[in-house]
Design an enzyme around this catalytic site. Structure first.
Site, short mmCIF file in Angstrom:
data_model
loop_
_atom_site.label_atom_id
_atom_site.label_comp_id
_atom_site.label_asym_id
_atom_site.label_seq_id
_atom_site.Cartn_x
_atom_site.Cartn_y
_atom_site.Cartn_z
N CYS A 116 0.75 -1.09 -0.35
CA CYS A 116 -0.35 -0.05 -0.40
C CYS A 116 1.14 1.11 0.09
O CYS A 116 0.44 2.77 -0.31
CB CYS A 116 -0.75 0.14 1.03
SG CYS A 116 -2.15 -1.23 1.25
N HIS A 256 -3.58 7.46 3.50
CA HIS A 256 -4.19 5.54 2.41
C HIS A 256 -5.27 5.20 3.43
O HIS A 256 -5.54 5.37 4.47
CB HIS A 256 -2.78 4.06 2.84
CG HIS A 256 -3.26 3.13 2.57
ND1 HIS A 256 -3.74 2.53 1.13
CD2 HIS A 256 -3.46 1.42 3.48
CE1 HIS A 256 -3.98 1.49 1.28
NE2 HIS A 256 -3.78 1.05 2.28
N ASN A 286 -9.65 -0.39 -0.09
CA ASN A 286 -8.93 -0.43 0.86
C ASN A 286 -8.28 -0.94 -1.19
O ASN A 286 -8.34 -2.52 -1.56
CB ASN A 286 -7.98 -0.86 1.60
CG ASN A 286 -6.21 -1.16 1.75
OD1 ASN A 286 -6.08 -0.95 0.92
ND2 ASN A 286 -5.94 -1.70 1.96
N1 ACO Z 1 -17.89 -9.76 9.34
C1 ACO Z 1 -18.36 -9.75 10.58
N2 ACO Z 1 -17.50 -10.22 11.66
C2 ACO Z 1 -16.24 -9.95 11.26
C3 ACO Z 1 -15.36 -9.82 10.00
C4 ACO Z 1 -16.73 -9.64 9.04
N3 ACO Z 1 -16.41 -8.87 7.70
N4 ACO Z 1 -14.86 -9.98 10.40
C5 ACO Z 1 -13.80 -10.43 11.77
N5 ACO Z 1 -14.97 -10.67 12.10
C6 ACO Z 1 -14.86 -10.87 13.21
C7 ACO Z 1 -13.91 -11.47 13.88
O1 ACO Z 1 -13.81 -13.38 13.58
C8 ACO Z 1 -13.78 -11.49 15.24
O2 ACO Z 1 -14.88 -12.04 15.99
P1 ACO Z 1 -13.88 -12.50 17.42
O3 ACO Z 1 -14.46 -12.00 18.58
O4 ACO Z 1 -15.24 -13.78 17.64
O5 ACO Z 1 -12.79 -13.80 17.05
C9 ACO Z 1 -14.01 -10.05 15.39
O6 ACO Z 1 -15.27 -9.66 14.34
C10 ACO Z 1 -13.63 -8.45 15.98
O7 ACO Z 1 -12.00 -8.63 15.30
P2 ACO Z 1 -10.89 -7.88 15.33
O8 ACO Z 1 -10.33 -8.25 14.16
O9 ACO Z 1 -10.78 -7.95 16.60
O10 ACO Z 1 -12.28 -6.60 14.18
P3 ACO Z 1 -11.54 -5.52 14.34
O11 ACO Z 1 -11.98 -4.69 14.53
O12 ACO Z 1 -10.11 -5.02 14.54
O13 ACO Z 1 -11.17 -4.68 12.88
C11 ACO Z 1 -10.12 -5.19 10.70
C12 ACO Z 1 -10.97 -6.00 11.85
C13 ACO Z 1 -11.18 -4.18 9.93
C14 ACO Z 1 -9.61 -5.95 9.86
C15 ACO Z 1 -8.57 -4.04 11.58
O14 ACO Z 1 -8.29 -4.63 12.02
C16 ACO Z 1 -8.42 -3.29 10.43
O15 ACO Z 1 -8.85 -2.37 9.72
N6 ACO Z 1 -6.48 -3.97 10.10
C17 ACO Z 1 -6.01 -2.54 9.55
C18 ACO Z 1 -5.92 -3.42 8.21
C19 ACO Z 1 -5.36 -2.72 6.98
O16 ACO Z 1 -5.22 -1.46 7.49
N7 ACO Z 1 -4.47 -3.19 5.61
C20 ACO Z 1 -4.11 -2.46 5.12
C21 ACO Z 1 -2.70 -3.21 4.06
S1 ACO Z 1 -3.61 -4.16 3.09
C22 ACO Z 1 -1.84 -4.25 2.56
O17 ACO Z 1 -0.66 -3.68 1.98
C23 ACO Z 1 -2.37 -4.80 0.33
#
Ligand code: ACO
Length: 339
Positions: A116, A256, A286
């Site tokens: 990214c 980003h 993203n």
């Molecule tokens: N729908 C419903 N529930 C979901 C989903 C979904 N799509 N995805 C995850 N959950 C669940 C998980 O399984 C978890 O359940 P559990 O507690 O029973 O295990 C719960 O939701 C909470 O998951 P978290 O990982 O704590 O959710 P969080 O609030 O952290 O959000 C996210 C997850 C959106 C992925 C976040 O961590 C994020 O944005 N991270 C950064 C990602 C990023 O920036 N990537 C960039 C680079 S990409 C590249 O370089 C190609």
């Protein structure tokens, strides 16, 4: 050779595929909900390339638009840099494929792999060639077809990503304008947090790698989230300090577009009002290396960018990598330079 050339963005262009995949569509594919996706990420829909479209096809459309805006022909390009983690194939580079599509016969061509952060690595590299006088015009394209490496059975990742391309023509601008500072960084120890495990020389593509889903993007979301908040702030602070600009002088932040909550943390830290932040992740998700140049192009098209504005571009991604740049906006080519 003039070693003090001012270098900036002469024109931008972008392209996103027509097909829209909404959160409601995803509700039918995996156990998720529009409410969860919007509240945790800010994303409402994303664009998906067709089965015939590869990254170079999207890059071509964005590049054409940037060149048209600058009134520069492809033959005038000295170099093409494509930032992508979804190249058409392992080799040749997508930049070489784009060079052929554009008919940019004189241009050297290479891909940059910084996930990214790729567009920021690309414009920083391009600037060095122009500052030294070696090249006059370098085209930088951030392009991704992430839908091709996304597992649409994995709700942890499939709701986040989309496809698109953004291009910027880099060239000499009048003294004092253009890029004022850059910051690039990497921490290879975090590589496994965000990767596509198979398809390279470590785990070559095989029926076994496919059965184990190793050809798909894999991400430790929570870890990446914490890293992202930290480096978005530190990279922005670094380019402000290097350029001698205060946070109050920022006219537009183009971050980003990974997660609205990551952007909100930076916005709060720098005390920015809504009209000073470019956000499009609600419509595109993203798009990795394409997120920043598409958001910048849309801001330019919407008339949100004026001559002399201070613009901060900032991003982070797989590698792990991060980067930022502070730009004093001007698309006026340097006086006396023919176009
Ligand atoms: N729908 C419903 N529930 C979901 C989903 C979904 N799509 N995805 C995850 N959950 C669940 C998980 O399984 C978890 O359940 P559990 O507690 O029973 O295990 C719960 O939701 C909470 O998951 P978290 O990982 O704590 O959710 P969080 O609030 O952290 O959000 C996210 C997850 C959106 C992925 C976040 O961590 C994020 O944005 N991270 C950064 C990602 C990023 O920036 N990537 C960039 C680079 S990409 C590249 O370089 C190609």
């Amino acid at each position: 050779m003039n070693a003090k050339r001012s270098v900036g963005i002469l024109a931008t262009g972008s392209y996103t595929p027509d097909r829209v995949l909404t959160n409601f569509d995803l509700e039918k594919m995996v156990d998720t909900s529009d409410e969860w996706i919007v509240s945790r990420t800010g994303i409402r829909e994303r664009r998906i390339s067709s089965s015939e479209q590869a990254s170079s096809d999207l890059a071509f459309e964005a590049a054409k638009r940037a060149l048209e805006k600058a009134n520069i022909s492809a033959e005038q390009l000295d170099m093409i840099i494509v930032a992508t983690v979804t190249p058409d194939m392992m080799f040749p580079s997508t930049a070489c494929i784009l060079q052929e599509k554009l008919g940019a016969k004189r241009a050297a061509a290479l891909d940059v792999s910084a996930a990214c952060t790729g567009f920021l690595y690309g414009i920083t590299t391009a600037t060095q060639f122009i500052t030294t006088g070696m090249y006059k015009y370098v085209l930088v394209v951030g392009v991704e077809t992430l839908s091709k490496i996304t597992n649409y059975k994995d709700r942890n990742t499939c709701v986040l990503f989309g496809d698109g391309a953004g291009a910027a023509l880099i060239g000499e601008v009048n003294e004092g304008f253009g890029f004022q500072s850059f910051e690039l960084g990497a921490d290879g120890s975090g590589g496994p947090l965000l990767c596509q495990p198979a398809g390279g020389s470590r785990i070559p593509a095989s029926s076994e790698s496919v059965e184990n889903n190793l050809h798909y993007l894999s991400m430790a979301g929570g870890e990446v989230f914490k890293f992202a908040v930290r480096v978005m702030n530190s990279a922005t602070e670094a380019v402000l300090t290097k350029a001698g600009i205060t946070k109050e002088e920022i006219d537009l932040l183009v971050p980003h577009q990974a997660n609205k909550r990551i952007i909100d943390a930076a916005v709060q830290r720098f005390g920015l009002s809504e009209e000073k932040v470019a956000i499009n992740l609600d419509r595109y998700g993203n798009m990795s290396s394409a997120s920043i140049p598409v958001a910048l192009d849309e801001a330019v098209q919407a008339g949100r960018v004026k001559e002399g504005d201070h613009i901060v571009l900032v991003g982070f991604g797989g590698g792990l990598t991060w980067g930022a740049s502070l730009l004093k906006w001007s698309t006026t080519p340097v006086e006396g330079s023919e176009q």
